[in-house]
Write a protein that holds these residues in place. Structure first.
Motif, PDB file in Angstrom:
ATOM      1  N   ASP A 198      47.503 -81.423 -38.737  1.00 22.19           N
ATOM      2  CA  ASP A 198      48.056 -80.655 -39.851  1.00 22.19           C
ATOM      3  C   ASP A 198      47.802 -79.161 -39.729  1.00 22.19           C
ATOM      4  OD1 ASP A 198      48.892 -83.016 -40.910  1.00 22.19           O
ATOM      5  OD2 ASP A 198      47.209 -83.243 -42.309  1.00 22.19           O
ATOM      6  N   SER A 199      46.941 -78.765 -38.783  1.00 20.34           N
ATOM      7  CA  SER A 199      46.494 -77.370 -38.731  1.00 20.34           C
ATOM      8  C   SER A 199      47.551 -76.423 -38.158  1.00 20.34           C
ATOM      9  CB  SER A 199      45.204 -77.266 -37.916  1.00 20.34           C
ATOM     10  OG  SER A 199      45.464 -77.515 -36.540  1.00 20.34           O
ATOM     11  N   ARG A 200      48.582 -76.960 -37.500  1.00 22.87           N
ATOM     12  CA  ARG A 200      49.607 -76.066 -36.951  1.00 22.87           C
ATOM     13  C   ARG A 200      50.861 -76.854 -36.552  1.00 22.87           C
ATOM     14  NH1 ARG A 200      49.036 -74.087 -30.863  1.00 22.87           N
ATOM     15  NH2 ARG A 200      51.264 -73.980 -31.272  1.00 22.87           N
ATOM     16  N   ASP A 201      51.896 -76.119 -36.143  1.00 27.31           N
ATOM     17  CA  ASP A 201      53.114 -76.766 -35.640  1.00 27.31           C
ATOM     18  C   ASP A 201      52.975 -76.960 -34.132  1.00 27.31           C
ATOM     19  OD1 ASP A 201      55.600 -77.631 -34.907  1.00 27.31           O
ATOM     20  OD2 ASP A 201      56.544 -75.659 -35.081  1.00 27.31           O
ATOM     21  N   TRP A 202      52.642 -78.180 -33.722  1.00 24.27           N
ATOM     22  CA  TRP A 202      52.379 -78.447 -32.315  1.00 24.27           C
ATOM     23  C   TRP A 202      53.638 -78.384 -31.465  1.00 24.27           C
ATOM     24  CZ3 TRP A 202      47.549 -78.076 -30.849  1.00 24.27           C
ATOM     25  CH2 TRP A 202      46.572 -78.210 -31.857  1.00 24.27           C
ATOM     26  N   TYR A 203      54.799 -78.626 -32.108  1.00 26.24           N
ATOM     27  CA  TYR A 203      56.048 -78.611 -31.335  1.00 26.24           C
ATOM     28  C   TYR A 203      56.381 -77.204 -30.834  1.00 26.24           C
ATOM     29  CZ  TYR A 203      56.740 -83.293 -33.236  1.00 26.24           C
ATOM     30  OH  TYR A 203      56.579 -84.608 -33.567  1.00 26.24           O
ATOM     31  N   GLY A 204      55.772 -76.197 -31.456  1.00 21.97           N
ATOM     32  CA  GLY A 204      56.030 -74.829 -31.020  1.00 21.97           C
ATOM     33  C   GLY A 204      55.010 -74.320 -30.006  1.00 21.97           C
ATOM     34  N   ALA A 205      54.137 -75.234 -29.520  1.00 25.01           N
ATOM     35  CA  ALA A 205      53.051 -74.816 -28.624  1.00 25.01           C
ATOM     36  C   ALA A 205      53.587 -74.353 -27.268  1.00 25.01           C
ATOM     37  CB  ALA A 205      52.085 -75.976 -28.422  1.00 25.01           C
ATOM     38  N   ASP A 206      52.823 -73.470 -26.636  1.00 26.19           N
ATOM     39  CA  ASP A 206      53.162 -73.013 -25.286  1.00 26.19           C
ATOM     40  C   ASP A 206      52.805 -74.077 -24.259  1.00 26.19           C
ATOM     41  OD1 ASP A 206      54.002 -70.544 -26.218  1.00 26.19           O
ATOM     42  OD2 ASP A 206      51.970 -69.700 -26.108  1.00 26.19           O
ATOM     43  N   LEU A 207      53.372 -73.926 -23.079  1.00 25.03           N
ATOM     44  CA  LEU A 207      52.984 -74.776 -21.952  1.00 25.03           C
ATOM     45  C   LEU A 207      51.560 -74.430 -21.523  1.00 25.03           C
ATOM     46  CD1 LEU A 207      56.313 -74.708 -19.988  1.00 25.03           C
ATOM     47  CD2 LEU A 207      55.146 -76.773 -20.787  1.00 25.03           C
ATOM     48  N   PRO A 208      50.897 -75.351 -20.798  1.00 24.33           N
ATOM     49  CA  PRO A 208      49.516 -75.074 -20.364  1.00 24.33           C
ATOM     50  C   PRO A 208      49.429 -73.827 -19.483  1.00 24.33           C
ATOM     51  CG  PRO A 208      50.160 -77.349 -19.862  1.00 24.33           C
ATOM     52  CD  PRO A 208      51.382 -76.657 -20.362  1.00 24.33           C
ATOM     53  N   GLN A 209      48.239 -73.234 -19.437  1.00 20.41           N
ATOM     54  CA  GLN A 209      47.966 -72.089 -18.550  1.00 20.41           C
ATOM     55  C   GLN A 209      47.801 -72.580 -17.105  1.00 20.41           C
ATOM     56  OE1 GLN A 209      47.374 -68.626 -19.676  1.00 20.41           O
ATOM     57  NE2 GLN A 209      48.609 -69.587 -21.271  1.00 20.41           N
ATOM     58  N   GLY A 210      47.902 -71.636 -16.186  1.00 20.68           N
ATOM     59  CA  GLY A 210      47.587 -71.939 -14.784  1.00 20.68           C
ATOM     60  C   GLY A 210      48.608 -72.833 -14.103  1.00 20.68           C
ATOM     61  N   ARG A 211      49.862 -72.748 -14.581  1.00 20.19           N
ATOM     62  CA  ARG A 211      50.881 -73.602 -13.955  1.00 20.19           C
ATOM     63  C   ARG A 211      51.267 -73.065 -12.588  1.00 20.19           C
ATOM     64  NH1 ARG A 211      55.660 -74.433 -16.261  1.00 20.19           N
ATOM     65  NH2 ARG A 211      55.836 -72.300 -17.016  1.00 20.19           N
ATOM     66  N   ARG A 212      51.735 -73.958 -11.734  1.00 19.45           N
ATOM     67  CA  ARG A 212      52.089 -73.574 -10.367  1.00 19.45           C
ATOM     68  C   ARG A 212      53.483 -74.092 -10.011  1.00 19.45           C
ATOM     69  NH1 ARG A 212      47.138 -76.736  -8.124  1.00 19.45           N
ATOM     70  NH2 ARG A 212      48.059 -78.096  -9.689  1.00 19.45           N
ATOM     71  N   LEU A 213      54.134 -73.396  -9.092  1.00 19.30           N
ATOM     72  CA  LEU A 213      55.426 -73.861  -8.562  1.00 19.30           C
ATOM     73  C   LEU A 213      55.194 -74.442  -7.163  1.00 19.30           C
ATOM     74  CD1 LEU A 213      58.525 -74.149  -8.446  1.00 19.30           C
ATOM     75  CD2 LEU A 213      58.616 -71.791  -7.599  1.00 19.30           C
ATOM     76  N   TRP A 214      55.555 -75.693  -6.999  1.00 21.85           N
ATOM     77  CA  TRP A 214      55.430 -76.377  -5.716  1.00 21.85           C
ATOM     78  C   TRP A 214      56.800 -76.504  -5.069  1.00 21.85           C
ATOM     79  CZ3 TRP A 214      50.726 -78.264  -3.835  1.00 21.85           C
ATOM     80  CH2 TRP A 214      49.651 -78.216  -4.730  1.00 21.85           C
ATOM     81  N   ARG A 215      56.845 -76.314  -3.752  1.00 24.37           N
ATOM     82  CA  ARG A 215      58.058 -76.634  -2.987  1.00 24.37           C
ATOM     83  C   ARG A 215      57.667 -77.744  -2.024  1.00 24.37           C
ATOM     84  NH1 ARG A 215      61.482 -71.797  -3.936  1.00 24.37           N
ATOM     85  NH2 ARG A 215      63.110 -72.979  -2.886  1.00 24.37           N
ATOM     86  N   ILE A 216      58.288 -78.894  -2.207  1.00 22.26           N
ATOM     87  CA  ILE A 216      57.915 -80.083  -1.428  1.00 22.26           C
ATOM     88  C   ILE A 216      59.086 -80.493  -0.537  1.00 22.26           C
ATOM     89  CG2 ILE A 216      57.150 -82.490  -1.550  1.00 22.26           C
ATOM     90  CD1 ILE A 216      55.974 -81.893  -4.308  1.00 22.26           C
ATOM     91  N   PRO A 217      58.911 -80.371   0.809  1.00 23.34           N
ATOM     92  CA  PRO A 217      59.987 -80.759   1.725  1.00 23.34           C
ATOM     93  C   PRO A 217      60.360 -82.227   1.533  1.00 23.34           C
ATOM     94  CG  PRO A 217      58.264 -79.555   2.892  1.00 23.34           C
ATOM     95  CD  PRO A 217      57.740 -79.851   1.522  1.00 23.34           C
ATOM     96  N   THR A 218      61.658 -82.484   1.439  1.00 20.66           N
ATOM     97  CA  THR A 218      62.155 -83.812   1.086  1.00 20.66           C
ATOM     98  C   THR A 218      63.349 -84.163   1.962  1.00 20.66           C
ATOM     99  OG1 THR A 218      61.539 -83.357  -1.206  1.00 20.66           O
ATOM    100  CG2 THR A 218      63.051 -85.211  -0.832  1.00 20.66           C
ATOM    101  N   ILE A 219      63.341 -85.373   2.470  1.00 12.22           N
ATOM    102  CA  ILE A 219      64.534 -85.848   3.160  1.00 12.22           C
ATOM    103  C   ILE A 219      65.309 -86.698   2.167  1.00 12.22           C
ATOM    104  CG2 ILE A 219      63.309 -87.807   4.244  1.00 12.22           C
ATOM    105  CD1 ILE A 219      65.178 -87.279   6.686  1.00 12.22           C
TER     106      ILE A 219
END
Lengths: 252, 337
Positions: free
Chosen positions: A88-109
């Motif tokens: 009840d303490s806040r609107d969780w649907y408006g929360a930001d994404l977690p900190q420290g996110r990374r972009l991965w590029r994964i080679p795929t066949i």
């Protein structure tokens, strides 16, 4: 943005339910949504920060947060009250994404005998195999949750024409590193297992490394591009180590 | 030679198990650990050692073992035929295992999972804080002939103890608590669920056990459209064919089938130890009753050590006496919990 049960006008979500003798499930919806996913991740982080008495462990799935409680020492109903106050303490649907996110590029066949269901899945989506592979390779996907098997990501979300059902039959076994698809999501398999999802790509990426300092590689909120490679590159990268040629950079 | 247990031969499902790895649910790794956690507590009580020591879990069939030094052993869980150099051993008891002697553990005579404990515990390297094999996650492996397992130092010396173990090897009633998905099943289906006799299917392992209903399966209103959610050992998923599937120690961490309820943790050994063909009934209990039962079971585990008694033996009759214990069954089946 709260999902609303229109029949009685009351907010149906978020809501708290019981799982077994010692589990509480805080649900932010009954279908996948971006806001519900962010809410689940942010709420879990908040529970970890507050660490209410009796909470032993927490996790998230797509749009819910799970709490395991030491039920013999702490009444789960008392924990549920604390959890409700936090909800009840806040609107969780408006929360930001977690900190420290990374972009991965994964080679795929894509496709070939290594991933034999690309054409079938493409057909279900009304695309040629080439167009399907191109579209998936061109989509930056987000890790919505880790679950089912160790380190295993559920990634989304693909465009609507990828809302294809699981296959009726079970594929007896897909290998480690298999990229499979159903219902606008991709799963990259961390173990070799039976599945009802369609096997469209193959990577040399190991998601779970029990003996390593960082045994679980991907985290919720990380983003992934499955870069297309040919067979020769795939075979070479597979031999190069547990990353299978994957690279990673911080998302700012 | 270092202190170790040599595996000369092993059944197909012999693994190192302890209490498992809590704390990794968020990473998709379930706790795992012994299928029958009570059996671990019983072994610890018989040897007078900590309950977190790792033991060998033997699914249906044991193996042939040899110790490199004199050791103490204890045998718990599903009773199996066991002998040292041909002399029959009582189950639910502790025994000396002299260096070089052959310990042979045969098939289970009831139940599924038997346990071989050693004084000091199996001391293989820890992975993520535990020694348990978690085959579904790719941690550890089933034991095979030629394996040598390091064994920790043993501070105890006493053997010849026996425990009147709770009979959980012949099916019977299992208590279930409702969860948030229970209302997805209509009331009359829930009533029928409680009246139904289930048979433990041949399909079952450390991940889960399928229960075949007498009569038709069970259908939820939600059908198969529910979102994948966190699941816990004991959860009863109702799969596409309407048969309940009870999730066990090595289950996945999320699942997309509706769950009709969850087996109480203290009754889970009864499901784990139900051999294929064994009959089970499932009964819903209110949360207060479930908590009280769980609390009693926890207290019973704490007091196991006080319930250990000496095997009465006359040195002249020792072989006969030990086999007498095996045949008569030291499992009384009169325990309350």
């Amino acid at each position: 943005m709260t999902d609303t049960d229109r029949s009685n006008g009351k907010a149906a979500f978020p809501r708290i339910g019981r799982v077994g003798l010692d589990g509480l499930l805080v649900s932010f919806g009954d279908r996948l949504s971006e806001a519900g996913n962010r809410a689940a991740l942010a709420f879990r982080a908040a529970v970890e920060r507050e660490s209410p008495e009796g909470v032993e462990e927490t996790s998230t799935s797509l749009v819910s947060t799970f709490l395991r409680i030491d039920a013999l020492r702490t009444d789960p109903d008392a924990v549920a009250q604390q959890v409700q106050a936090l909800l009840d303490s806040r609107d969780w649907y408006g929360a930001d994404l977690p900190q420290g996110r990374r972009l991965w590029r994964i080679p795929t066949i894509y496709g070939t005998d290594l991933a034999p269901q690309l054409a079938e899945a493409a057909g279900e989506a009304g695309l040629s195999p080439e167009a399907a592979a191109r579209e998936i390779a061109g989509t930056q996907l987000r890790v919505q949750t880790i679950g089912f098997a160790p380190g295993q990501p559920y990634l989304g979300e693909l465009p609507e024409h990828w809302d294809i059902p699981r296959q009726q039959a079970l594929t007896e076994r897909v290998p480690v590193g298999a990229l499979v698809l159903a219902i606008r999501q991709l799963v990259l398999f961390s173990v070799s297992t039976p599945t009802g999802w369609r096997h469209i790509g193959q990577t040399g990426f190991r998601l779970f490394r029990p003996e390593a300092a960082e045994p679980f590689v991907l985290r919720p909120g990380d983003e992934v591009i499955f870069d297309p490679v040919d067979r020769e590159a795939h075979d070479r990268l597979r031999e190069s180590g547990p990353d299978g040629g994957a690279t990673c950079e911080p998302i700012r | 030679m270092t202190r170790a247990l040599i595996v000369h031969q092993a059944g197909p499902g012999v693994t190192v198990q302890d209490l498992g790895r809590p704390g990794y649910l968020a990473y998709g790794l379930s706790r795992g650990g012994a299928a029958d956690r009570l059996a671990l507590c019983e072994g610890a009580a018989l040897l007078g050692q900590a309950v977190d020591r790792a033991a060998l879990e033997m699914a249906g069939m044991g193996g042939t073992f040899e110790a490199t030094e004199d050791m103490r052993i204890a045998l718990t869980g599903a009773p199996m035929r066991a002998s040292i150099d041909g002399a029959a051993l009582a189950w639910n008891a502790s025994h000396p295992l002299p260096a070089g002697a052959r310990l042979v553990i045969g098939p289970a005579t009831a139940g599924v999972y038997g346990y071989l404990h050693v004084g000091g515990g199996i001391a293989t390297p820890e992975i993520l804080g535990a020694r348990s094999a978690h085959l579904a996650a790719g941690i550890g492996a089933a034991l095979a002939a030629g394996d040598t397992l390091p064994v920790g130092p043993d501070r105890g010396t006493d053997t010849g103890f026996v425990l009147d173990a709770e009979d959980r090897f012949t099916g019977g009633e299992v208590r279930v608590v409702a969860g948030y998905q229970t209302p997805m099943f209509p009331d009359d289906e829930l009533a029928r669920f409680e009246e139904t006799r289930f048979t433990r299917d041949a399909r079952g392992n450390r991940m889960g056990v399928r229960l075949a209903p007498d009569g038709r399966g069970f259908a939820s209103r939600a059908g198969l459209t529910v979102l994948s959610e966190a699941i816990v050992p004991g959860d009863i998923q109702v799969t596409g064919d309407g048969a309940p599937f009870v999730l066990m120690a090595e289950c996945q961490t999320t699942g997309g089938y509706p769950r009709i309820g969850a087996v109480l943790p203290c009754d889970l050994p009864r499901v784990a130890q139900a051999a294929p063909g064994t009959h089970l009934r499932l009964r819903f209990v209110p949360p207060e009753e479930a908590l009280a039962a769980e609390r009693r079971a926890a207290e019973a585990r704490e007091t196991l050590r006080r319930r250990v008694t000496r095997l009465v033996r006359d040195p002249r009759d020792i072989r006969d006496l030990l086999s007498y214990q095996l045949i008569s069954g030291v499992i009384a089946g009169t325990e309350e919990e």
